[in-house]
Design a protein around this motif. Structure first.
Motif, PDB file in Angstrom:
ATOM      1  N   ILE A  83     -17.245  -2.937 -44.088  1.00 59.84           N
ATOM      2  CA  ILE A  83     -18.121  -2.060 -43.313  1.00 59.84           C
ATOM      3  C   ILE A  83     -19.250  -1.641 -44.249  1.00 59.84           C
ATOM      4  O   ILE A  83     -18.996  -1.103 -45.330  1.00 59.84           O
ATOM      5  CB  ILE A  83     -17.392  -0.811 -42.780  1.00 59.84           C
ATOM      6  N   GLU A  86     -16.748  -5.129 -33.978  1.00 59.99           N
ATOM      7  CA  GLU A  86     -16.276  -3.912 -33.313  1.00 59.99           C
ATOM      8  C   GLU A  86     -16.769  -2.655 -34.020  1.00 59.99           C
ATOM      9  O   GLU A  86     -16.870  -2.617 -35.239  1.00 59.99           O
ATOM     10  CB  GLU A  86     -14.745  -3.849 -33.339  1.00 59.99           C
ATOM     11  N   GLU A  87     -17.051  -1.628 -33.246  1.00 64.38           N
ATOM     12  CA  GLU A  87     -17.306  -0.294 -33.793  1.00 64.38           C
ATOM     13  C   GLU A  87     -15.924   0.330 -33.966  1.00 64.38           C
ATOM     14  O   GLU A  87     -15.166   0.446 -32.997  1.00 64.38           O
ATOM     15  CB  GLU A  87     -18.143   0.530 -32.811  1.00 64.38           C
ATOM     16  N   THR A 119     -13.074   3.202 -35.940  1.00 67.80           N
ATOM     17  CA  THR A 119     -12.777   4.459 -36.630  1.00 67.80           C
ATOM     18  C   THR A 119     -11.390   4.301 -37.220  1.00 67.80           C
ATOM     19  O   THR A 119     -10.430   4.055 -36.496  1.00 67.80           O
ATOM     20  CB  THR A 119     -12.806   5.658 -35.663  1.00 67.80           C
ATOM     21  N   ARG A 159     -16.073   5.399 -40.141  1.00 68.17           N
ATOM     22  CA  ARG A 159     -16.526   4.869 -38.855  1.00 68.17           C
ATOM     23  C   ARG A 159     -17.714   3.954 -39.104  1.00 68.17           C
ATOM     24  O   ARG A 159     -18.602   4.277 -39.895  1.00 68.17           O
ATOM     25  CB  ARG A 159     -16.941   6.012 -37.932  1.00 68.17           C
ATOM     26  N   GLY A 160     -17.703   2.806 -38.456  1.00 69.56           N
ATOM     27  CA  GLY A 160     -18.812   1.863 -38.592  1.00 69.56           C
ATOM     28  C   GLY A 160     -18.498   0.554 -37.893  1.00 69.56           C
ATOM     29  O   GLY A 160     -17.462   0.404 -37.255  1.00 69.56           O
ATOM     30  N   ARG A 161     -19.425  -0.403 -38.029  1.00 71.06           N
ATOM     31  CA  ARG A 161     -19.246  -1.712 -37.405  1.00 71.06           C
ATOM     32  C   ARG A 161     -18.616  -2.654 -38.418  1.00 71.06           C
ATOM     33  O   ARG A 161     -19.100  -2.807 -39.526  1.00 71.06           O
ATOM     34  CB  ARG A 161     -20.587  -2.267 -36.928  1.00 71.06           C
TER      35      ARG A 161
END
Length: 125
Positions: free
Chosen positions: A112, A45-46, A48, A100-102
């Protein structure tokens, strides 16, 4: 009777585990920002998320150069790894940050790699 409510809250705060109180505070701050809860996020998932850095480690060996930080949002721990960096200004224990990242999994733990990050004001400010 407001006195009974006050005493009940005070007793709860005095007898609760400090880790639980801290986790509750961080979770409330995270929820107020509208960020996702780490415990609800899954691999691929991306995401935040908003929380605090609990520990930061730098590794300057050439093969494993990078910065690792333990991120906690009140619900779960996520390792943040910046590859190829010796140090990142502002990335320090106790600092509030939005990342924020995958999301990936490494040895069963959430991680992440090279997350985008936004430093929040420190408690001193």
């Amino acid at each position: 009777m407001p006195t009974a409510g006050y005493l009940k809250r005070l007793t709860r705060r005095l007898t609760e585990d400090l880790g639980d109180v801290d986790a509750e505070r961080i979770a409330e701050e995270s929820k107020a920002t509208g960020a996702q809860r780490a415990s609800d996020c899954t691999r691929g998932e991306e995401v935040t998320m908003h929380g605090e850095l609990r520990a930061v480690e730098t590794c300057s060996r050439t093969a494993k150069a990078g910065v690792k930080a333990e991120f906690f949002d009140g619900s779960d721990i996520v390792m943040l790894k910046w590859l190829g960096r010796n140090r990142i200004a502002g990335i320090e224990p106790g600092r509030k940050v939005t990342v924020r990242g995958r999301l990936a999994l490494q040895d069963g733990h959430k991680v992440i790699y090279n997350p985008y990050y936004e430093l929040q004001g420190s408690d001193d400010e």
